[in-house]
Design an enzyme around this catalytic site. Structure first.
Site, short mmCIF file in Angstrom:
data_model
loop_
_atom_site.label_atom_id
_atom_site.label_comp_id
_atom_site.label_asym_id
_atom_site.label_seq_id
_atom_site.Cartn_x
_atom_site.Cartn_y
_atom_site.Cartn_z
N GLU A 308 17.79 33.51 0.58
CA GLU A 308 17.26 34.87 0.50
C GLU A 308 18.24 35.76 -0.26
OE1 GLU A 308 14.41 35.72 4.12
OE2 GLU A 308 16.46 35.54 4.84
N CYS A 407 10.80 42.03 9.01
CA CYS A 407 11.81 43.03 8.64
C CYS A 407 11.31 44.04 7.62
CB CYS A 407 13.06 42.32 8.11
SG CYS A 407 12.73 41.09 6.84
O1 FUB Z 1 17.69 38.31 9.28
C1 FUB Z 1 17.09 39.58 9.39
C2 FUB Z 1 16.19 39.83 8.20
O2 FUB Z 1 15.19 38.84 8.16
C3 FUB Z 1 16.88 39.70 6.88
O3 FUB Z 1 17.52 40.86 6.47
C4 FUB Z 1 15.78 39.30 5.99
O4 FUB Z 1 16.22 38.73 4.79
C5 FUB Z 1 15.00 38.36 6.85
O5 FUB Z 1 15.51 37.08 6.79
ZN ZN Z 2 12.68 42.17 4.77
#
Ligand code: FUB
Ligand code: ZN
Length: 644
Positions: A308, A407
């Site tokens: 990510e 999120c």
């Molecule tokens: O891990 C918390 C949030 O969920 C992260 O900031 C996003 O990338 C998603 O993985």
């Molecule tokens: Zn997000």
């Protein structure tokens, strides 16, 4: 330590009333659609009831960061209430706050999962399990809600929790030397410090930042304590969470991009509060690296799904771009903070790019569906959000009502509700105007309250009129940003042309202002063909269309399928056309393009070129703002277009 930093401060959300235009529409949609939709999703997915802590084996397990969804949603509601009182929304928040309060443990601890589901695992894995991240989002929500309503119940709860955290973590005997694998709590602790004046919260934010990446490595120690082999960390390297070496020794923006954006924001906050130049320098290094090597034209960052996050310089794939909505939001936070300590428009230029493009693409025009990943090209079966497999069973990538890991939606809601906070900054004697949109701002110099009205149809038009309202003459500098996309501008004060050159990106008008004084800024806003650095292999031979801060894309619904075969000849004129009926009134870009396709394909997958002839069929193309893509008939989309 440089304690001479002259800080700028953003005008608060409540001091910027967005009275019309682009952002007023987006905020109305956020209030009427997005914030209620998220509340509904939190209800039906169990995110609200989970605060009752009644989970039983066999039931759907709460996610380890459901708390953060609640925190972000409360924060969004708080910002919205600051400018638009709404008793129903306030009632929803109050009910949720009661539940959150009831979930707090006698020692101040507060976390759904590690109270109701796995109490035996409390604080055992800071690297992966997000407890401090959750705390951070709840703190941010509590601060915003207290500021909006004056109600401090949630703030009191979160202060107790912050005190619990402060006792547990730190350098002293009996404390743990931990910090969170997912940064966020750092910037939240600075907010809590600013709200309460309690220095301990600032010290804790600083501690978390200073301790990060130090040896012996906390993540190794806690893994050993759990009986896990640290070498078997699933992400393989602590670069993933920006903890491989201490912050001041890190050279580039790296790892998981949301973590990076939140961490660098917290670093900027601590630098601002402490005057620590070494933190500012580190942040400037990351900023330069990100913006020169790793940023999409849409203000997206973090191309890869696998982490990510970031990969390497100039690696900016389009179809599989992850470019998470939250990452661009974190970039907006960071950019704003960088300006506060280093007042230069280069930060705001990037902030504006992210806001108008990658951030807003994350939510549908109607406000009730969301993108997590924001590709710059979209073809059937390619879903960057699911690209562990690279394909999806759904034909076209489209926004979703919700996600298991949700999120992005509440992050968008808080971003749009608080966008007024990004319009202006003040120093002792200067009002910086960063963003242009119809609004009324209230600020003061030397105890004198002043109002500034902006009238404009930005971003569709580059003319902005400012009118000053003041009871008596007021001396201050009005500093207007000349965006980096603008090469010609014209400035007038009360109808008289004024010659002025930007200093660090702002035109400074220093004078004594009187009631009804008027300033007009005209920013030339031609359609630009933008090309990428030749090292970005994915964009070779292509152009992107941009007008003002808005990046455009082609969609199949306007241009037919196989967008990859469309080429725009360099000599062809490109025109901005205002379409009043599309998305509430937007400018599209039109011009003549070619379909460069074989007249008749002889069959098979490959052919010698001599076996067929190319046709070059001219047609009138239409490009729409990227942020509004995927709101009509599903189909292909493409930002980077071949140049004939
Ligand atoms: O891990 C918390 C949030 O969920 C992260 O900031 C996003 O990338 C998603 O993985
Ligand atoms: Zn997000």
């Amino acid at each position: 330590m440089d304690t001479t930093l002259k800080l700028a401060h953003p005008l608060a959300v409540k001091d910027v009333s967005i009275t019309g235009g682009f952002w007023a529409d987006r905020q109305a949609t956020n209030r009427n659609s997005t914030i209620p939709a998220i509340h509904h999703q939190m209800e039906i997915t169990g995110r609200i009831d989970a605060w009752r802590l009644q989970w039983q084996p066999g039931q759907t397990k709460p996610h380890i960061f459901w708390d953060s969804d609640a925190g972000k949603w409360i924060e969004a509601a708080g910002y919205s209430l600051m400018t638009n009182p709404d008793p129903t929304l306030e009632k929803w928040v109050d009910a949720l706050v009661d539940l959150i309060e009831s979930a707090q443990q006698p020692d101040g601890y507060l976390n759904i999962f590690f109270t109701a589901v796995e109490p035996q695992n409390k604080w055992r894995n800071l690297r992966d399990w997000h407890e401090l991240y959750d705390a951070g989002h709840l703190i941010e929500g509590a601060v915003a809600y207290a500021q909006a309503t004056g109600k401090t119940k949630l703030l009191d709860v979160l202060r107790r929790y912050a005190d619990h955290i402060d006792q547990r973590f730190g350098p002293n005997e009996g404390q743990r030397r931990g910090y969170c694998g997912h940064p966020e709590v750092e910037l939240a602790m600075v907010k809590l410090y600013r709200q309460t004046g309690d220095q301990r919260y600032l010290n804790l934010a600083k501690y978390f930042i200073d301790e990060r990446g130090r040896e012996p490595h906390y993540f190794d120690l806690e893994a050993n304590e759990r009986g896990d082999d640290p070498a078997k960390f699933w992400a393989k390297t602590y670069r993933y969470c920006q903890a491989h070496v201490p912050i001041r020794e890190q050279a580039t923006a790296m790892g998981h991009s949301v973590r990076a954006g939140y961490l660098y924001s917290g670093v900027a906050d601590v630098a601002a509060e402490t005057g620590d130049d070494s933190l500012l320098k580190a942040d400037q290094r990351f900023w330069d690296d990100l913006t020169q090597h790793q940023l999409y034209i849409t203000g997206g960052l973090g191309p890869a799904h696998a982490n990510e996050g970031f990969t390497f310089a100039y690696d900016l794939p389009n179809e599989t771009a992850y470019a998470e909505t939250c990452a661009s939001i974190s970039l907006v936070f960071w950019a704003q903070r960088m300006f506060q300590i280093d007042p230069d428009s280069r930060y705001i230029d990037v902030m504006e790019r992210a806001l108008y493009n990658n951030v807003l693409a994350g939510v549908s025009y109607k406000g009730d569906t969301f993108f997590y990943a924001n590709p710059l090209a979209s073809y059937p079966y390619v879903n960057p959000y699911e690209h562990f497999s690279g394909i999806t069973s759904e034909k076209h990538y489209h926004r979703s009502e919700w996600f298991d890991c949700a999120c992005c939606p509440p992050n968008l809601a808080r971003m749009v509700a608080s966008v007024g906070n990004y319009f202006y900054s003040t120093t002792d004697d200067t009002l910086f105007v960063h963003l242009y949109n119809q609004n009324r701002a209230t600020f003061s110099f030397g105890g004198q309250s002043i109002q500034l009205d902006q009238t404009t149809n930005y971003p569709w038009d580059g003319q902005i009129k400012f009118t000053i309202h003041t009871d008596k003459p007021a001396s201050f500098t009005l500093a207007l940003r000349v965006p980096n996309w603008c090469s010609e501008y014209h400035l007038e004060v009360n109808g008289q042309a004024v010659e002025s050159q930007p200093t660090r990106g702002y035109l400074h008008l220093e004078r004594t202002w009187s009631e009804a004084d008027q300033v007009t800024l005209m920013l030339a806003m031609p359609v630009e063909r933008v090309v990428a650095n030749p090292l970005v292999r994915q964009d070779a031979g292509c152009i992107a269309l941009q007008r003002g801060p808005v990046v455009y894309c082609l969609e199949e619904v306007d241009n037919g399928a196989q967008l990859a075969n469309i080429a725009i000849p360099r000599k062809n004129a490109l025109t901005a056309v205002f379409e009043p009926d599309l998305f509430g009134g937007i400018s599209v870009i039109a011009g003549q393009a070619m379909r460069v396709e074989p007249l008749k394909w002889p069959g098979g997958l490959y052919q010698p070129q001599s076996n067929f002839q190319y046709g070059q069929t001219p047609f009138t193309f239409k490009a729409i703002p990227y942020c509004f893509w995927a709101n009509r008939e599903p189909g292909e989309m493409r930002v980077w277009i071949r140049e004939a």
